[in-house]
Scaffold this motif. Sequence first.
Motif, mmCIF file in Angstrom:
data_model
loop_
_atom_site.group_PDB
_atom_site.id
_atom_site.type_symbol
_atom_site.label_atom_id
_atom_site.label_comp_id
_atom_site.label_asym_id
_atom_site.label_seq_id
_atom_site.Cartn_x
_atom_site.Cartn_y
_atom_site.Cartn_z
ATOM 1 N N UNK A 1 13.907 6.758 -2.107
ATOM 2 C CA UNK A 1 13.461 7.882 -2.921
ATOM 3 C C UNK A 1 12.558 7.419 -4.055
ATOM 4 N N UNK A 2 12.903 6.291 -4.653
ATOM 5 C CA UNK A 2 12.093 5.713 -5.727
ATOM 6 C C UNK A 2 11.348 4.485 -5.201
ATOM 7 N N UNK A 3 10.697 4.645 -4.054
ATOM 8 C CA UNK A 3 10.024 3.531 -3.398
ATOM 9 C C UNK A 3 11.071 2.462 -3.081
ATOM 10 N N UNK B 1 0.821 -1.221 0.000
ATOM 11 C CA UNK B 1 0.000 0.000 0.000
ATOM 12 C C UNK B 1 0.852 1.267 0.000
ATOM 13 N N UNK B 2 2.091 1.168 -0.511
ATOM 14 C CA UNK B 2 2.996 2.309 -0.498
ATOM 15 C C UNK B 2 3.087 3.014 -1.842
ATOM 16 N N UNK C 1 4.788 -5.304 -7.364
ATOM 17 C CA UNK C 1 5.135 -6.362 -6.421
ATOM 18 C C UNK C 1 5.199 -5.756 -5.021
ATOM 19 N N UNK C 2 4.180 -6.002 -4.221
ATOM 20 C CA UNK C 2 4.115 -5.451 -2.880
ATOM 21 C C UNK C 2 4.825 -6.379 -1.897
ATOM 22 N N UNK D 1 3.731 -10.101 -2.901
ATOM 23 C CA UNK D 1 2.507 -10.383 -3.649
ATOM 24 C C UNK D 1 2.359 -9.392 -4.795
ATOM 25 N N UNK D 2 2.108 -9.889 -5.979
ATOM 26 C CA UNK D 2 1.774 -9.009 -7.096
ATOM 27 C C UNK D 2 0.366 -8.473 -6.901
ATOM 28 N N UNK D 3 0.231 -7.162 -7.039
ATOM 29 C CA UNK D 3 -1.070 -6.540 -6.860
ATOM 30 C C UNK D 3 -1.166 -5.316 -7.758
#
Length: 350
Positions: free
Chosen positions: A319-321, A238-239, A305-306, A299-301
Motif C-alpha cells: 500500500x505504501x510502496x 520505476x515504481x 532506494x530502487x 540502487x539509490x536513484x
Amino acid sequence: MIYFFVILFVIVVCIFWNQFALLLFFLFAMPFDNFSDSKIPFSYDYSNKESWYLLDSRKPIKDKTPEADFDKKRTVVFFIHPTTFFNRDNWNQPKEDERSARIIRERIIPNQASIFFSCCDVYLPKYRQANIYSFIASSKNSKKAFDVAFKDIQDSFKYFNKYLRKGRPFVIASHSQGTMHAQRLVLEISRDHKVIKDFIVGYLVGYEVFNDSNYPLVVCQDASEYGCIVGWNTVPKDGFKIFKQKDLVCVNPLSWEENEVFMPNLYNYGSMGFSGWFEQIILGAPIIFPIEKYLVGAQCKNGSLEVEPINSDNYPVRLFSLHAYDYGLFFKNIETNVDMRIKQYFKETD
C-alpha cells in the motif's frame, strides 16, 4: 455518454491506483473531530516496565528475569517504532489500543527491532503515536498530534539515558513516524556533548531525511564510520514513491555509500519479509519468517532506494510502496553493519 465516463473513471483509477488506495486508507483513519487537549491520552511513566515494548533484547517485559541477567552488552539501541495507530477515535494512540500494540509486538519487533538483538540491548518505548491520518491532515491538527508523540520520545529517551544506558554507547534506530521523531531527538542530543560523544550511528529509515536536517551530524559515507546517520526509502524500480523529493538522504544498505551505484543481489546477505500486518500464532508463539539470501539488488536513484523485482511471496504489503520492508529487505546487511560500526567505535575510543 454514461459509459464513456465509467470507462474514463476506470482508466483514471487504474493509472492512479496507488494514490487512490492511499486516500481511501487515510480517510478510513481520519478522526471524527479536530484535535482537542481534553482528548489527549494519559502519558506514560517510563520508570514503569509496562511503558516499554522492549527493555532489552531477550524478552518484551522483564518480569521473571533476574536483574543480573540484564545490561551485559556493551552497546544499546534506542528504537522508535513506526505508525501502527489507525483508529478514528483519537489523534494519538491511547494505552489501551491493543490492535496497534499487537502490530508492534508481532510485526515490528520481529521484522525490524530484532535486527539489533545480536549486538545490543534494545530498548523500545511505547509512545502516544500520532494517528496515521496526521500525515495528510491540516497543520493545526497534525502538529499538535506529532508534538504529543514527540514529548513521549523525549521523556523515554531521558529515562533511557539516565537509568538504562548506564554510560554505554548507543545507536538510535527508527522507521517512518519513528524517524520523524528521531530526527528531532538527534538534533536535541547533538547539542549535549556528554551524550553525543557516545552516539555510534542513527538508522533514520523510511521518512524524509535531508542532508542538512541533522546538522551537526553528517551522513555516513562508508560502512564503518560512526557518529553519523544513514537513511533510505525503498521503492520498486520505476515504481510508486511515497516520498518524491530528489534530495533525500539515500545510503544504499548493500554498500553503505551515498551514491547511485547499482549493487547486485549478491551483496544482499539476507532479507526477512512478512505476509500481512497480523501474525499467525502457532502453539502460542509467533512465526519467525525465514531469511532469504540474495533476494534483491538495490540502487539509490533520485532520492529513493530502487530494488529489483522481489521473487518471494513474503513481501505483499505494498500500500505504501515497499515502505513496510525498508528494514526487512536488508535485514542481515543492517545486522552486519551495526556490528562493524560498533567495533570501529570501540577500536578508536577504548
